[in-house]
Design an enzyme around this catalytic site. Structure first.
Site, PDB file in Angstrom:
ATOM      1  N   ASP A  51       0.844  -1.194   0.000  1.00  0.00           N
ATOM      2  CA  ASP A  51       0.000   0.000   0.000  1.00  0.00           C
ATOM      3  C   ASP A  51       0.878   1.243   0.000  1.00  0.00           C
ATOM      4  OD1 ASP A  51      -1.865   1.984   0.468  1.00  0.00           O
ATOM      5  OD2 ASP A  51      -2.122   1.486   2.589  1.00  0.00           O
ATOM      6  N   ASN A  64      -0.241   4.473  -0.308  1.00  0.00           N
ATOM      7  CA  ASN A  64      -0.847   5.746   0.132  1.00  0.00           C
ATOM      8  C   ASN A  64      -1.560   5.677   1.476  1.00  0.00           C
ATOM      9  OD1 ASN A  64      -3.044   4.268  -0.573  1.00  0.00           O
ATOM     10  ND2 ASN A  64      -3.875   5.717  -2.063  1.00  0.00           N
ATOM     11  N   ASP A 105      -4.020   3.924   2.682  1.00  0.00           N
ATOM     12  CA  ASP A 105      -5.463   3.681   2.866  1.00  0.00           C
ATOM     13  C   ASP A 105      -5.757   2.233   3.280  1.00  0.00           C
ATOM     14  OD1 ASP A 105      -5.055   2.298   0.536  1.00  0.00           O
ATOM     15  OD2 ASP A 105      -6.588   3.338  -0.647  1.00  0.00           O
ATOM     16  N   ASP A 129      -1.870  -1.186  -3.886  1.00  0.00           N
ATOM     17  CA  ASP A 129      -2.204  -0.415  -5.088  1.00  0.00           C
ATOM     18  C   ASP A 129      -1.097  -0.518  -6.141  1.00  0.00           C
ATOM     19  OD1 ASP A 129      -0.220   1.383  -4.057  1.00  0.00           O
ATOM     20  OD2 ASP A 129      -1.762   2.195  -2.735  1.00  0.00           O
ATOM     21  N   ASP A 177      -5.451 -10.657 -15.503  1.00  0.00           N
ATOM     22  CA  ASP A 177      -6.491 -11.646 -15.270  1.00  0.00           C
ATOM     23  C   ASP A 177      -7.644 -11.338 -16.221  1.00  0.00           C
ATOM     24  OD1 ASP A 177      -7.904 -13.692 -13.703  1.00  0.00           O
ATOM     25  OD2 ASP A 177      -6.528 -13.101 -12.099  1.00  0.00           O
ATOM     26  N   ASP A 211      -9.697 -16.621 -16.062  1.00  0.00           N
ATOM     27  CA  ASP A 211     -10.489 -17.083 -14.921  1.00  0.00           C
ATOM     28  C   ASP A 211     -11.548 -18.103 -15.356  1.00  0.00           C
ATOM     29  OD1 ASP A 211     -11.023 -16.320 -12.003  1.00  0.00           O
ATOM     30  OD2 ASP A 211     -13.026 -16.085 -12.857  1.00  0.00           O
ATOM     31  N   GLU A 215      -7.474 -21.049 -16.345  1.00  0.00           N
ATOM     32  CA  GLU A 215      -7.844 -21.714 -15.085  1.00  0.00           C
ATOM     33  C   GLU A 215      -8.979 -22.677 -15.410  1.00  0.00           C
ATOM     34  OE1 GLU A 215      -9.390 -20.692 -10.574  1.00  0.00           O
ATOM     35  OE2 GLU A 215     -10.344 -19.788 -12.306  1.00  0.00           O
ATOM     36  N   HIS A 259      -4.193 -17.183  -4.871  1.00  0.00           N
ATOM     37  CA  HIS A 259      -5.043 -16.409  -3.953  1.00  0.00           C
ATOM     38  C   HIS A 259      -6.266 -17.188  -3.479  1.00  0.00           C
ATOM     39  CE1 HIS A 259      -6.773 -16.150  -7.874  1.00  0.00           C
ATOM     40  NE2 HIS A 259      -7.893 -15.670  -7.366  1.00  0.00           N
ATOM     41  N   ASP A 260      -6.491 -18.383  -4.024  1.00  0.00           N
ATOM     42  CA  ASP A 260      -7.643 -19.203  -3.621  1.00  0.00           C
ATOM     43  C   ASP A 260      -7.232 -20.371  -2.731  1.00  0.00           C
ATOM     44  OD1 ASP A 260      -9.387 -17.694  -5.205  1.00  0.00           O
ATOM     45  OD2 ASP A 260      -9.043 -18.964  -6.969  1.00  0.00           O
TER      46      ASP A 260
HETATM   47  C1  NOJ Z   1     -11.537 -18.151  -9.762  1.00  0.00           C
HETATM   48  C2  NOJ Z   1     -10.778 -17.079  -9.048  1.00  0.00           C
HETATM   49  O1  NOJ Z   1      -9.447 -17.478  -8.890  1.00  0.00           O
HETATM   50  C3  NOJ Z   1     -11.485 -16.826  -7.741  1.00  0.00           C
HETATM   51  O2  NOJ Z   1     -10.755 -16.006  -6.868  1.00  0.00           O
HETATM   52  C4  NOJ Z   1     -12.831 -16.238  -8.054  1.00  0.00           C
HETATM   53  O3  NOJ Z   1     -13.571 -16.100  -6.865  1.00  0.00           O
HETATM   54  C5  NOJ Z   1     -13.625 -17.109  -9.037  1.00  0.00           C
HETATM   55  N1  NOJ Z   1     -12.822 -17.630 -10.103  1.00  0.00           N
HETATM   56  C6  NOJ Z   1     -14.734 -16.313  -9.645  1.00  0.00           C
HETATM   57  O4  NOJ Z   1     -14.213 -15.342 -10.517  1.00  0.00           O
END
Ligand code: NOJ
Length: 563
Positions: free
Chosen positions: A23, A25, A27, A31, A100, A201, A258, A331-332
């Site tokens: 980050d 700035n 907040d 960013d 993405d 995605d 993905e 991130h999932d």
């Molecule tokens: C896969 C993404 O990696 C995930 O973070 C997202 O919630 C779902 N697709 C829906 O876009």
């Protein structure tokens, strides 16, 4: 035009989740200027490509995976000028940026959807998937990935729209020619700026089986499983091929789809260069091995033999026919060192071992922010500290079903997506140096010990180990091109394999446990006489007689005919 070079086969990709990266700035939200200020760090690590999770304008129901405007930047992240600056600054460091591409769905606040839902004869009506109810119920029995029905009622038009994810993520209708062309125009907009490609995605969800039939429903479940009717659907190859011909083939880019539920056979169809679709896909199979029959929250201990069998299948099936992506984290997913390693006593060794095991395979490796310093899962005390809608929806559903709070929290600690989304730990300063403000999600309290500043000070750090793994890929052809041969298939703690080309070979030995493994000298006979140890995660190696692989030890032997 297929490029001979296929630079992406020798590249290593680093995924940035902008909200949690840095980050600039104060907040509390990461960013684009924050990313710019950390480019030197990424260049030092040695990666070639940065994959940015969505930075587009979004109401953030699903942290940017619900896009309101594909051609604008999210306010909290900065402006288009910041984006252009990022692209330029990355280029100066020989880093490519991939974006993405989220085109299975948009936000319900996207202008297309606002029009589509306004009346049945709006020109954008068929950009989305609409259907009348059946006897006062939704059009079919599909459940959404984030809980509840996959259908949402729309007052204005007195019918339902499909949303495989949240109700703020309506699915686009890929059967509609004009919609597809609008997506291609948007892709060209970014490619013409000079981006290096796309991560797509849930791209194998875009073709739905006509008629949208009910899915199988187990007695104890509220919804049916629609996945056979939307995963790898009937027109998926036509759509991807068209996208390739219309757009991608005109640029020299990296594309990774993905694709939950894709088998190796399907992966070959998607990634075989002759088919002209995508370069590689993300499989989920190895990430599902520690889940029971009822999905990701149903916890199960990983059996290493399953993992070996699975990765072997992907390595050998795609060899010479397609191309693999290699990943432990994103991130999932929960943090790999907490998941398949040991985030206590052997954190450093196991993080290095896991990196070694993955990076010596064939494919393009992806590193998720923080993996290179061994960041761990988090266990927040209260549910209010969690931010992810998937986690929160699941929590509420299970509480309603009468499941005990502690049991649910255990699943969240082990599998929740927020494990990966706590801020990047840059230093031992307040908030791990991520922000001077209040972070949008709390920092993992381990930041005082686990942080970039610490790792950069030590030659023995996980960061230094990843640096070495990345640089070896650039030096040794066998890592990109060698055959894969799994050894000791039935050994419950040892993951061992060979990689071979005519000229070079590698032997990779990884102990996935706290137990020592006694290996007979014979095992490495050919290697120990003609080869050298090029990767190790303990400070010394002794290969005299029979030898022992210590807890989470990893060794890579290399030999070359020319040496
Ligand atoms: C896969 C993404 O990696 C995930 O973070 C997202 O919630 C779902 N697709 C829906 O876009």
């Amino acid at each position: 035009m297929t490029k001979e070079t296929n630079w992406w086969k020798k590249s290593v990709v680093y995924q940035v989740y902008p909200r949690s990266f840095y980050d600039s700035n104060g907040d509390g939200i990461g960013d684009l200027q924050g990313i710019i200020s950390k480019l030197d760090y990424l260049a030092e690590l040695g990666v070639d490509v940065i994959w940015l999770s969505p930075v587009y304008d979004s109401p953030n129901d699903d942290n940017g995976y619900d896009i309101r405007d594909y051609q604008n930047i999210m306010d909290e992240f900065g402006t288009m000028a910041d984006f252009d600056e990022l692209l330029e600054a990355a280029k100066e460091r020989n880093l490519k940026i991939i974006m993405d591409l989220v085109v299975n769905h948009t936000s319900d606040e996207h202008a297309w959807f606002v029009e589509s839902k306004s009346s049945v004869d709006n020109p954008k009506r068929d950009y989305y998937i609409w259907a009348p109810g059946k006897n006062g119920q939704p059009p079919n029995n599909w459940g959404s990935v984030f809980g509840g029905s996959a259908w949402q009622w729309n007052e204005e038009t007195q019918d339902y729209y499909l949303h495989l994810f949240s109700k703020k993520q309506p699915d686009l209708n890929w059967e509609h020619e004009e919609l597809r062309q609008s997506v291609y125009d948007m892709m060209r907009f970014w490619l013409d700026k000079g981006i290096g490609g796309f991560r797509m995605d849930v791209i194998n969800f875009i073709s739905k089986v006509p008629g949208l039939p009910d899915g199988d429903k187990k007695e104890d479940q509220a919804f049916g499983d629609g996945s056979p009717y939307f995963m790898n659907g009937p027109k998926i190859h036509d759509f991807l091929h068209e996208m390739n011909q219309e757009v991608l083939s005109h640029y020299d880019v990296l594309t990774v789809g993905e694709m939950p539920g894709a088998s190796p056979k399907e992966a070959i169809d998607y990634t075989n260069p002759e088919n002209k679709e995508v370069n590689m896909i993300f499989t989920f199979e190895h990430m599902d091995l520690d889940s029971g029959q009822n999905g990701k929250w149903d916890l199960k201990q990983l059996d290493l033999i399953d993992l070996k069998e699975n990765l072997e299948k992907w390595q050998t099936s795609l060899q010479g026919k397609g191309w693999n992506s290699l990943y432990w984290n994103n991130h999932d997913q929960p943090r790999i060192v907490s998941r398949f390693g040991d985030d206590g006593e052997y954190r450093v060794q196991s993080a290095k071992m896991l990196g070694t095991c993955l990076h010596m395979m064939q494919g393009t490796p992806y590193i998720y922010q923080g993996e290179e310093i061994g960041m761990t899962n988090v266990a927040f005390e209260t549910i209010d500290q969690y931010k992810d809608l998937e986690t929160l929806n699941m929590y509420n559903e299970k509480i309603e079903q009468g499941v005990d709070h502690n049991t649910i929290m255990q699943s969240i600690y082990t599998k929740g997506r927020d494990n990966a989304r706590t801020p990047m730990q840059w230093s031992s300063e307040k908030n791990g140096g991520f922000t001077t403000g209040t972070p949008w999600i709390e920092v993992n309290p381990k930041y005082t010990e686990i942080n970039v500043e610490n790792d950069l000070q030590s030659e023995q750090s996980i960061f230094a180990h990843y640096q070495q793994l990345i640089s070896l890929r650039k030096q040794l052809d066998v890592i990109t091109n060698g055959d894969f041969n799994l050894l000791f298939k039935d050994h419950p703690q040892l993951f061992a394999y060979e990689r071979k080309t005519e000229a070079e070979s590698l032997l990779v030995l990884c102990n996935f446990s706290k137990k020592e493994i006694l290996l007979e000298k014979d095992v490495v006979k050919n290697y120990s006489t003609n080869s050298k140890v090029i990767v190790r995660n303990y400070s010394s190696v002794e290969l005299l007689n029979d030898f022992v692989l210590r807890p989470y030890e990893a060794l890579v032997f290399y030999s070359s005919k020319s040496e």
